[in-house]
Design a protein around this motif. Structure first.
Motif, short mmCIF file in Angstrom:
data_model
loop_
_atom_site.label_atom_id
_atom_site.label_comp_id
_atom_site.label_asym_id
_atom_site.label_seq_id
_atom_site.Cartn_x
_atom_site.Cartn_y
_atom_site.Cartn_z
N ILE A 1 0.85 -1.20 0.00
CA ILE A 1 0.00 0.00 0.00
C ILE A 1 0.88 1.25 0.00
N PHE A 2 0.79 2.00 -1.09
CA PHE A 2 1.55 3.23 -1.28
C PHE A 2 0.75 4.43 -0.71
N LEU A 3 1.44 5.53 -0.51
CA LEU A 3 0.82 6.85 -0.35
C LEU A 3 -0.27 6.92 0.71
N THR B 1 15.86 1.52 1.60
CA THR B 1 17.20 1.63 0.98
C THR B 1 17.92 2.95 1.24
N TRP B 2 17.28 3.91 1.94
CA TRP B 2 17.98 5.14 2.34
C TRP B 2 18.80 4.84 3.60
N PRO B 3 19.76 5.67 3.93
CA PRO B 3 20.54 5.41 5.17
C PRO B 3 19.66 5.43 6.42
N ALA C 1 6.60 6.01 3.30
CA ALA C 1 6.61 4.63 3.78
C ALA C 1 5.65 3.78 2.97
N LEU C 2 5.92 2.51 2.96
CA LEU C 2 5.02 1.53 2.36
C LEU C 2 4.44 0.67 3.47
N ILE C 3 3.18 0.28 3.28
CA ILE C 3 2.52 -0.63 4.21
C ILE C 3 2.43 -1.99 3.52
N VAL D 1 7.57 -0.01 6.06
CA VAL D 1 8.97 0.25 5.70
C VAL D 1 9.09 1.72 5.31
N TYR D 2 9.86 2.44 6.11
CA TYR D 2 10.08 3.86 5.91
C TYR D 2 11.39 4.07 5.17
N LYS D 3 11.36 4.84 4.11
CA LYS D 3 12.56 5.19 3.34
C LYS D 3 13.42 3.96 3.02
N1 SAH Z 1 7.23 5.58 -8.43
C1 SAH Z 1 7.50 5.36 -7.03
C2 SAH Z 1 6.28 5.67 -6.14
C3 SAH Z 1 5.93 7.14 -6.11
S1 SAH Z 1 4.56 7.49 -5.11
C4 SAH Z 1 8.01 3.94 -6.80
O1 SAH Z 1 8.08 3.15 -7.76
O2 SAH Z 1 8.40 3.62 -5.69
C5 SAH Z 1 5.31 7.98 -3.60
C6 SAH Z 1 5.07 6.94 -2.52
O3 SAH Z 1 5.91 5.85 -2.75
C7 SAH Z 1 5.40 7.40 -1.12
O4 SAH Z 1 4.31 8.07 -0.51
C8 SAH Z 1 5.64 6.09 -0.42
O5 SAH Z 1 4.42 5.42 -0.13
C9 SAH Z 1 6.33 5.30 -1.51
N2 SAH Z 1 7.79 5.39 -1.46
C10 SAH Z 1 8.62 5.97 -2.35
N3 SAH Z 1 9.92 5.76 -2.02
C11 SAH Z 1 9.89 5.01 -0.90
C12 SAH Z 1 10.90 4.41 -0.08
N4 SAH Z 1 12.20 4.55 -0.35
N5 SAH Z 1 10.51 3.68 0.99
C13 SAH Z 1 9.20 3.49 1.28
N6 SAH Z 1 8.21 4.02 0.53
C14 SAH Z 1 8.54 4.77 -0.53
#
Ligand code: SAH
Length: 251
Positions: free
Chosen positions: A161-163, A193-195, A220-222, A189-191
């Motif tokens: 689940i995005f956004l 692959t970011w540090p 974040a993604l759910i 999962v928040y960010k």
């Molecule tokens: N095109 C992008 C998605 C863009 S919509 C993709 O393929 O990932 C933006 C949403 O993507 C954010 O609100 C979040 O839900 C998710 N998102 C983008 N980068 C993220 C990351 N590094 N970690 C977790 N969620 C991420």
């Protein structure tokens, strides 16, 4: 020419070789500054013009593309993750078609792949789920009614689940009304692959609480589904009793 490029989910070395090559050579970059890692811009050559599309309208983005095109310059349009998901690329491509401006599209590693790697998880476990639903809650962008979260939840499939990080009470409610148990495994999962990546394992019923406790409000993604649990079936592909195009069964 315009090159649409997927920047990957965050880590600078998760852009594709092709995408990196375009970034190194281009004369102009328009990047989605809200989520693209600005570190990627270090790859650009001296004198490359850089625009942050987070502060621009579609019309302004197109105006820059047209201006660079008229000067015979190459532009990279850098989108987060893979541009095919929530990337708003179609509306740009349709205008470029109408203007007769050539473009191509380089895929990227989506954040849903980054999140699976962060969890060290497989979304399609045999005996658990063989399908992944990629969706979002309706926010300021509406979602067609027939795609409501509860109806997807009813399938029992893996869900990404995005956004929707600001709407987690609603996400839980919809998942439960679609038949998921509040105790079913879930993760945030928040960010990825970011540090400063954070991986939080919780349940369908505790999503909002888990986000609050970890100060996660966006990016974040759910993830929801039995793939986060411990039981699954062995694959057929690597089963000694299974013959494939490349290997005879050995017992
Ligand atoms: N095109 C992008 C998605 C863009 S919509 C993709 O393929 O990932 C933006 C949403 O993507 C954010 O609100 C979040 O839900 C998710 N998102 C983008 N980068 C993220 C990351 N590094 N970690 C977790 N969620 C991420």
């Amino acid at each position: 020419m315009i090159h649409f490029v997927g920047a990957g989910p965050g880590a600078e070395d998760l852009i594709t070789l092709r995408g990196a090559e375009y970034l190194k050579k281009c004369d102009c970059v328009i990047y989605a500054g809200s989520l693209v890692n600005p570190g990627l811009l270090k790859m650009t050559k001296e004198g490359c013009d850089i625009y942050n599309s987070a502060e621009m309208t579609l019309e302004e983005v197109i105006a820059v593309m047209k201006e660079k095109e008229s000067e015979g310059k190459d532009t990279v349009r850098l989108h987060t993750g893979d541009a095919s998901l929530y990337g708003a690329i179609r509306e740009q491509m349709d205008i470029l078609d109408a203007e007769g401006i050539a473009y191509d599209d380089t895929p990227g590693v989506s954040s849903f792949s980054g999140a699976a790697a962060a969890l060290m998880a497989e979304y399609t476990l045999p005996g658990v789920s063989q399908s992944v639903v990629i969706t979002r809650m309706a926010g300021r962008t509406p979602v067609p009614e027939k795609e409501n979260l509860a109806s997807f939840a009813a399938h029992g499939s893996t869900m990404v689940i995005f956004l929707s990080t600001g709407l987690l009470e609603d996400v839980s409610r919809e998942l439960i009304s679609g038949g998921r148990d509040p105790e079913d495994p879930a993760a945030i999962v928040y960010k990825a692959t970011w540090p400063d990546e954070k991986v939080v394992r919780c349940t369908v019923g505790t999503l909002a609480e888990a986000a609050r406790e970890n100060n996660i409000t966006k990016t974040a993604l759910i993830l929801v589904g039995g793939f986060l649990g411990s039981s699954y079936d062995r694959s057929k592909l690597y089963d000694p009793e299974f013959t494939t195009e490349f290997r005879e069964a050995t017992r």
